[in-house]
Design a protein around this motif. Structure first.
Motif, PDB file in Angstrom:
ATOM      1  N   ALA A   1       0.811  -1.210   0.000  1.00 47.37           N
ATOM      2  CA  ALA A   1       0.000   0.000   0.000  1.00 47.37           C
ATOM      3  C   ALA A   1       0.845   1.260   0.000  1.00 47.37           C
ATOM      4  N   GLY A   2       0.383   2.232  -0.764  1.00 48.32           N
ATOM      5  CA  GLY A   2       0.950   3.567  -0.742  1.00 48.32           C
ATOM      6  C   GLY A   2      -0.019   4.474  -0.023  1.00 48.32           C
ATOM      7  N   ASP A   3      -0.209   5.676  -0.528  1.00 49.37           N
ATOM      8  CA  ASP A   3      -1.117   6.636   0.076  1.00 49.37           C
ATOM      9  C   ASP A   3      -2.553   6.422  -0.389  1.00 49.37           C
ATOM     10  N   ASP A   4      -2.730   6.238  -1.696  1.00 46.36           N
ATOM     11  CA  ASP A   4      -4.079   6.069  -2.239  1.00 46.36           C
ATOM     12  C   ASP A   4      -4.175   4.896  -3.211  1.00 46.36           C
ATOM     13  N   THR A   5      -3.172   4.028  -3.210  1.00 44.89           N
ATOM     14  CA  THR A   5      -3.138   2.896  -4.130  1.00 44.89           C
ATOM     15  C   THR A   5      -2.637   1.651  -3.414  1.00 44.89           C
ATOM     16  N   ILE A   6      -3.308   0.525  -3.706  1.00 47.40           N
ATOM     17  CA  ILE A   6      -2.921  -0.767  -3.134  1.00 47.40           C
ATOM     18  C   ILE A   6      -2.656  -1.726  -4.290  1.00 47.40           C
ATOM     19  N   LEU A   7      -1.586  -2.476  -4.200  1.00 48.91           N
ATOM     20  CA  LEU A   7      -1.315  -3.546  -5.146  1.00 48.91           C
ATOM     21  C   LEU A   7      -1.624  -4.858  -4.439  1.00 48.91           C
ATOM     22  N   LEU A   8      -2.597  -5.595  -4.961  1.00 50.76           N
ATOM     23  CA  LEU A   8      -2.905  -6.920  -4.447  1.00 50.76           C
ATOM     24  C   LEU A   8      -2.273  -7.940  -5.371  1.00 50.76           C
ATOM     25  N   VAL A   9      -1.533  -8.870  -4.818  1.00 46.28           N
ATOM     26  CA  VAL A   9      -0.964  -9.963  -5.590  1.00 46.28           C
ATOM     27  C   VAL A   9      -1.842 -11.184  -5.318  1.00 46.28           C
ATOM     28  N   LEU A  10      -2.453 -11.695  -6.393  1.00 39.79           N
ATOM     29  CA  LEU A  10      -3.350 -12.843  -6.278  1.00 39.79           C
ATOM     30  C   LEU A  10      -2.608 -14.129  -6.612  1.00 39.79           C
ATOM     31  N   ARG A  11      -3.076 -15.233  -6.067  1.00 39.56           N
ATOM     32  CA  ARG A  11      -2.465 -16.529  -6.363  1.00 39.56           C
ATOM     33  C   ARG A  11      -2.579 -16.878  -7.831  1.00 39.56           C
ATOM     34  N   GLU A  12      -3.735 -16.619  -8.413  1.00 40.84           N
ATOM     35  CA  GLU A  12      -4.003 -16.955  -9.812  1.00 40.84           C
ATOM     36  C   GLU A  12      -4.715 -15.790 -10.488  1.00 40.84           C
ATOM     37  N   GLY A  13      -4.438 -15.589 -11.747  1.00 39.27           N
ATOM     38  CA  GLY A  13      -5.126 -14.547 -12.493  1.00 39.27           C
ATOM     39  C   GLY A  13      -6.602 -14.835 -12.671  1.00 39.27           C
ATOM     40  N   THR A  14      -6.980 -16.115 -12.597  1.00 47.68           N
ATOM     41  CA  THR A  14      -8.382 -16.491 -12.763  1.00 47.68           C
ATOM     42  C   THR A  14      -9.250 -16.024 -11.595  1.00 47.68           C
ATOM     43  N   GLU A  15      -8.643 -15.614 -10.501  1.00 49.08           N
ATOM     44  CA  GLU A  15      -9.386 -15.165  -9.317  1.00 49.08           C
ATOM     45  C   GLU A  15      -9.670 -13.664  -9.338  1.00 49.08           C
ATOM     46  N   MET A  16      -9.161 -12.975 -10.354  1.00 47.21           N
ATOM     47  CA  MET A  16      -9.280 -11.522 -10.444  1.00 47.21           C
ATOM     48  C   MET A  16     -10.723 -11.040 -10.350  1.00 47.21           C
ATOM     49  N   SER A  17     -11.596 -11.598 -11.179  1.00 50.11           N
ATOM     50  CA  SER A  17     -12.992 -11.143 -11.224  1.00 50.11           C
ATOM     51  C   SER A  17     -13.683 -11.332  -9.887  1.00 50.11           C
ATOM     52  N   GLU A  18     -13.432 -12.464  -9.238  1.00 53.92           N
ATOM     53  CA  GLU A  18     -14.072 -12.756  -7.959  1.00 53.92           C
ATOM     54  C   GLU A  18     -13.638 -11.776  -6.870  1.00 53.92           C
ATOM     55  N   VAL A  19     -12.349 -11.523  -6.770  1.00 57.16           N
ATOM     56  CA  VAL A  19     -11.833 -10.615  -5.740  1.00 57.16           C
ATOM     57  C   VAL A  19     -12.302  -9.186  -6.015  1.00 57.16           C
ATOM     58  N   ARG A  20     -12.236  -8.770  -7.261  1.00 54.02           N
ATOM     59  CA  ARG A  20     -12.689  -7.419  -7.621  1.00 54.02           C
ATOM     60  C   ARG A  20     -14.169  -7.243  -7.304  1.00 54.02           C
ATOM     61  N   ALA A  21     -14.986  -8.226  -7.671  1.00 55.81           N
ATOM     62  CA  ALA A  21     -16.424  -8.153  -7.389  1.00 55.81           C
ATOM     63  C   ALA A  21     -16.696  -8.112  -5.889  1.00 55.81           C
ATOM     64  N   ARG A  22     -15.937  -8.870  -5.116  1.00 54.29           N
ATOM     65  CA  ARG A  22     -16.114  -8.884  -3.656  1.00 54.29           C
ATOM     66  C   ARG A  22     -15.814  -7.507  -3.067  1.00 54.29           C
ATOM     67  N   LEU A  23     -14.727  -6.889  -3.516  1.00 47.67           N
ATOM     68  CA  LEU A  23     -14.382  -5.545  -3.035  1.00 47.67           C
ATOM     69  C   LEU A  23     -15.449  -4.525  -3.425  1.00 47.67           C
ATOM     70  N   GLU A  24     -15.897  -4.581  -4.674  1.00 44.21           N
ATOM     71  CA  GLU A  24     -16.912  -3.638  -5.141  1.00 44.21           C
ATOM     72  C   GLU A  24     -18.231  -3.812  -4.390  1.00 44.21           C
ATOM     73  N   GLU A  25     -18.608  -5.053  -4.111  1.00 42.23           N
ATOM     74  CA  GLU A  25     -19.838  -5.314  -3.361  1.00 42.23           C
ATOM     75  C   GLU A  25     -19.731  -4.772  -1.943  1.00 42.23           C
ATOM     76  N   MET A  26     -18.588  -4.997  -1.300  1.00 40.94           N
ATOM     77  CA  MET A  26     -18.394  -4.479   0.056  1.00 40.94           C
ATOM     78  C   MET A  26     -18.405  -2.955   0.061  1.00 40.94           C
ATOM     79  N   ALA A  27     -17.893  -2.333  -0.988  1.00 42.60           N
ATOM     80  CA  ALA A  27     -17.858  -0.875  -1.069  1.00 42.60           C
ATOM     81  C   ALA A  27     -19.250  -0.288  -1.235  1.00 42.60           C
ATOM     82  N   ARG A  28     -20.169  -1.040  -1.831  1.00 46.71           N
ATOM     83  CA  ARG A  28     -21.540  -0.546  -2.037  1.00 46.71           C
ATOM     84  C   ARG A  28     -22.391  -0.628  -0.783  1.00 46.71           C
ATOM     85  N   GLN A  29     -21.983  -1.412   0.200  1.00 46.37           N
ATOM     86  CA  GLN A  29     -22.755  -1.546   1.427  1.00 46.37           C
ATOM     87  C   GLN A  29     -22.701  -0.257   2.234  1.00 46.37           C
ATOM     88  N   THR A  30     -23.810   0.074   2.838  1.00 47.34           N
ATOM     89  CA  THR A  30     -23.829   1.279   3.680  1.00 47.34           C
ATOM     90  C   THR A  30     -24.389   0.977   5.039  1.00 47.34           C
TER      91      THR A  30
END
Length: 79
Positions: free
Chosen positions: A50-79
């Motif tokens: 992590a930097g100031d406003d950017t995080i680099l996530l290293v995933l085990r497999e590239g095939t997991e990208m969509s799942e992790v991204r969707a999980r983060l976006e879903e959590m961000a939409r919760q209020t």
């Protein structure tokens, strides 16, 4: 605070390539969000850098990208 508390106010976007996911946050939010991701201990995530406003996530497999991204976006939409 838990990740689901942080993301609705700090998450800006997520975009990736291969097994690398770049998460943008509000200024000053990257450290807290990266720590929250680390605490979640998601099996798909090898680690975060992590930097100031950017995080680099290293995933085990590239095939997991969509799942992790969707999980983060879903959590961000919760209020």
């Amino acid at each position: 605070p838990p990740l689901e508390t942080l993301l609705p106010t700090l998450f800006v976007s997520a975009e990736g390539s291969g097994n690398l996911l770049v998460v943008k946050t509000m200024t000053g939010g990257a450290q807290a969000v990266a720590l929250g991701i680390d605490w979640e201990e998601w099996p798909e995530v090898l680690g975060t850098v992590a930097g100031d406003d950017t995080i680099l996530l290293v995933l085990r497999e590239g095939t997991e990208m969509s799942e992790v991204r969707a999980r983060l976006e879903e959590m961000a939409r919760q209020t």
